[in-house]
Write a protein that holds these residues in place. Structure first.
Motif, PDB file in Angstrom:
ATOM      1  N   TYR A   1       0.832  -1.205   0.000  1.00 50.63           N
ATOM      2  CA  TYR A   1       0.000   0.000   0.000  1.00 50.63           C
ATOM      3  C   TYR A   1       0.870   1.260   0.000  1.00 50.63           C
ATOM      4  O   TYR A   1       0.624   2.191  -0.767  1.00 50.63           O
ATOM      5  CB  TYR A   1      -0.923  -0.009   1.222  1.00 50.63           C
ATOM      6  CG  TYR A   1      -1.595   1.320   1.479  1.00 50.63           C
ATOM      7  CD1 TYR A   1      -2.647   1.750   0.684  1.00 50.63           C
ATOM      8  CD2 TYR A   1      -1.156   2.149   2.506  1.00 50.63           C
ATOM      9  CE1 TYR A   1      -3.261   2.976   0.919  1.00 50.63           C
ATOM     10  CE2 TYR A   1      -1.760   3.362   2.744  1.00 50.63           C
ATOM     11  CZ  TYR A   1      -2.809   3.784   1.940  1.00 50.63           C
ATOM     12  OH  TYR A   1      -3.398   4.987   2.172  1.00 50.63           O
ATOM     13  N   LEU A   2       1.894   1.292   0.848  1.00 48.65           N
ATOM     14  CA  LEU A   2       2.741   2.480   0.924  1.00 48.65           C
ATOM     15  C   LEU A   2       3.550   2.679  -0.354  1.00 48.65           C
ATOM     16  O   LEU A   2       3.755   3.807  -0.795  1.00 48.65           O
ATOM     17  CB  LEU A   2       3.673   2.388   2.138  1.00 48.65           C
ATOM     18  CG  LEU A   2       2.987   2.479   3.496  1.00 48.65           C
ATOM     19  CD1 LEU A   2       3.991   2.256   4.610  1.00 48.65           C
ATOM     20  CD2 LEU A   2       2.263   3.800   3.657  1.00 48.65           C
ATOM     21  N   GLY A   3       3.986   1.592  -0.976  1.00 47.22           N
ATOM     22  CA  GLY A   3       4.714   1.698  -2.243  1.00 47.22           C
ATOM     23  C   GLY A   3       3.824   2.237  -3.349  1.00 47.22           C
ATOM     24  O   GLY A   3       4.246   3.085  -4.146  1.00 47.22           O
ATOM     25  N   ALA A   4       2.591   1.761  -3.424  1.00 44.39           N
ATOM     26  CA  ALA A   4       1.661   2.246  -4.442  1.00 44.39           C
ATOM     27  C   ALA A   4       1.325   3.713  -4.198  1.00 44.39           C
ATOM     28  O   ALA A   4       1.231   4.509  -5.144  1.00 44.39           O
ATOM     29  CB  ALA A   4       0.389   1.402  -4.433  1.00 44.39           C
ATOM     30  N   LYS A   5       1.174   4.087  -2.940  1.00 46.52           N
ATOM     31  CA  LYS A   5       0.891   5.484  -2.602  1.00 46.52           C
ATOM     32  C   LYS A   5       2.052   6.384  -3.014  1.00 46.52           C
ATOM     33  O   LYS A   5       1.854   7.471  -3.558  1.00 46.52           O
ATOM     34  CB  LYS A   5       0.645   5.584  -1.096  1.00 46.52           C
ATOM     35  CG  LYS A   5       0.242   6.943  -0.611  1.00 46.52           C
ATOM     36  CD  LYS A   5      -0.032   6.905   0.887  1.00 46.52           C
ATOM     37  CE  LYS A   5      -0.296   8.298   1.411  1.00 46.52           C
ATOM     38  NZ  LYS A   5      -0.519   8.282   2.852  1.00 46.52           N
ATOM     39  N   ARG A   6       3.278   5.916  -2.795  1.00 45.19           N
ATOM     40  CA  ARG A   6       4.459   6.691  -3.166  1.00 45.19           C
ATOM     41  C   ARG A   6       4.563   6.830  -4.689  1.00 45.19           C
ATOM     42  O   ARG A   6       4.898   7.889  -5.205  1.00 45.19           O
ATOM     43  CB  ARG A   6       5.708   6.031  -2.596  1.00 45.19           C
ATOM     44  CG  ARG A   6       6.958   6.861  -2.796  1.00 45.19           C
ATOM     45  CD  ARG A   6       8.151   6.266  -2.104  1.00 45.19           C
ATOM     46  NE  ARG A   6       8.399   4.925  -2.593  1.00 45.19           N
ATOM     47  CZ  ARG A   6       8.788   3.922  -1.832  1.00 45.19           C
ATOM     48  NH1 ARG A   6       8.965   4.109  -0.549  1.00 45.19           N
ATOM     49  NH2 ARG A   6       9.000   2.739  -2.350  1.00 45.19           N
ATOM     50  N   ARG A   7       4.262   5.744  -5.423  1.00 47.26           N
ATOM     51  CA  ARG A   7       4.297   5.808  -6.894  1.00 47.26           C
ATOM     52  C   ARG A   7       3.259   6.776  -7.436  1.00 47.26           C
ATOM     53  O   ARG A   7       3.527   7.531  -8.368  1.00 47.26           O
ATOM     54  CB  ARG A   7       4.086   4.416  -7.483  1.00 47.26           C
ATOM     55  CG  ARG A   7       5.327   3.568  -7.469  1.00 47.26           C
ATOM     56  CD  ARG A   7       5.175   2.325  -8.317  1.00 47.26           C
ATOM     57  NE  ARG A   7       4.109   1.443  -7.846  1.00 47.26           N
ATOM     58  CZ  ARG A   7       4.266   0.531  -6.897  1.00 47.26           C
ATOM     59  NH1 ARG A   7       5.421   0.395  -6.301  1.00 47.26           N
ATOM     60  NH2 ARG A   7       3.263  -0.230  -6.536  1.00 47.26           N
ATOM     61  N   ARG A   8       2.049   6.756  -6.852  1.00 44.38           N
ATOM     62  CA  ARG A   8       1.003   7.702  -7.296  1.00 44.38           C
ATOM     63  C   ARG A   8       1.414   9.146  -7.021  1.00 44.38           C
ATOM     64  O   ARG A   8       1.217  10.023  -7.862  1.00 44.38           O
ATOM     65  CB  ARG A   8      -0.313   7.404  -6.590  1.00 44.38           C
ATOM     66  CG  ARG A   8      -1.123   6.316  -7.249  1.00 44.38           C
ATOM     67  CD  ARG A   8      -2.420   6.201  -6.531  1.00 44.38           C
ATOM     68  NE  ARG A   8      -2.059   6.072  -5.117  1.00 44.38           N
ATOM     69  CZ  ARG A   8      -2.626   5.257  -4.246  1.00 44.38           C
ATOM     70  NH1 ARG A   8      -3.618   4.570  -4.569  1.00 44.38           N
ATOM     71  NH2 ARG A   8      -2.207   5.151  -3.026  1.00 44.38           N
ATOM     72  N   ALA A   9       2.011   9.400  -5.868  1.00 44.45           N
ATOM     73  CA  ALA A   9       2.442  10.754  -5.534  1.00 44.45           C
ATOM     74  C   ALA A   9       3.557  11.206  -6.477  1.00 44.45           C
ATOM     75  O   ALA A   9       3.625  12.372  -6.869  1.00 44.45           O
ATOM     76  CB  ALA A   9       2.913  10.819  -4.084  1.00 44.45           C
ATOM     77  N   LYS A  10       4.406  10.277  -6.851  1.00 47.49           N
ATOM     78  CA  LYS A  10       5.523  10.599  -7.754  1.00 47.49           C
ATOM     79  C   LYS A  10       5.000  10.938  -9.146  1.00 47.49           C
ATOM     80  O   LYS A  10       5.530  11.827  -9.818  1.00 47.49           O
ATOM     81  CB  LYS A  10       6.490   9.418  -7.808  1.00 47.49           C
ATOM     82  CG  LYS A  10       7.803   9.715  -8.446  1.00 47.49           C
ATOM     83  CD  LYS A  10       8.713   8.500  -8.318  1.00 47.49           C
ATOM     84  CE  LYS A  10      10.078   8.810  -8.875  1.00 47.49           C
ATOM     85  NZ  LYS A  10      10.971   7.669  -8.748  1.00 47.49           N
TER      86      LYS A  10
END
Length: 55
Positions: free
Chosen positions: A41-50
């Protein structure tokens, strides 16, 4: 008679220990799954923010 009751009490105590160890192993499995899902979840959130970041 007393020896039979002692044997049953010993078997019940051993059964209790087995059940407690099974619960502990289940908690380890659930903890591993929870950590994996959290990192996903945190990795996907970071990718979306990027991707939403302006250049």
């Amino acid at each position: 008679m007393l020896a039979a009751l002692w044997f049953l009490a010993d078997a019940a105590e051993e059964g209790k220990d087995v059940v407690l160890m099974m619960l502990a192993v289940g908690l380890v499995f659930l903890g591993t799954i929870a950590i994996g899902e959290l990192t996903h979840y945190l990795g996907a959130k970071r990718r979306r923010a990027k991707l939403n970041r302006p250049l």
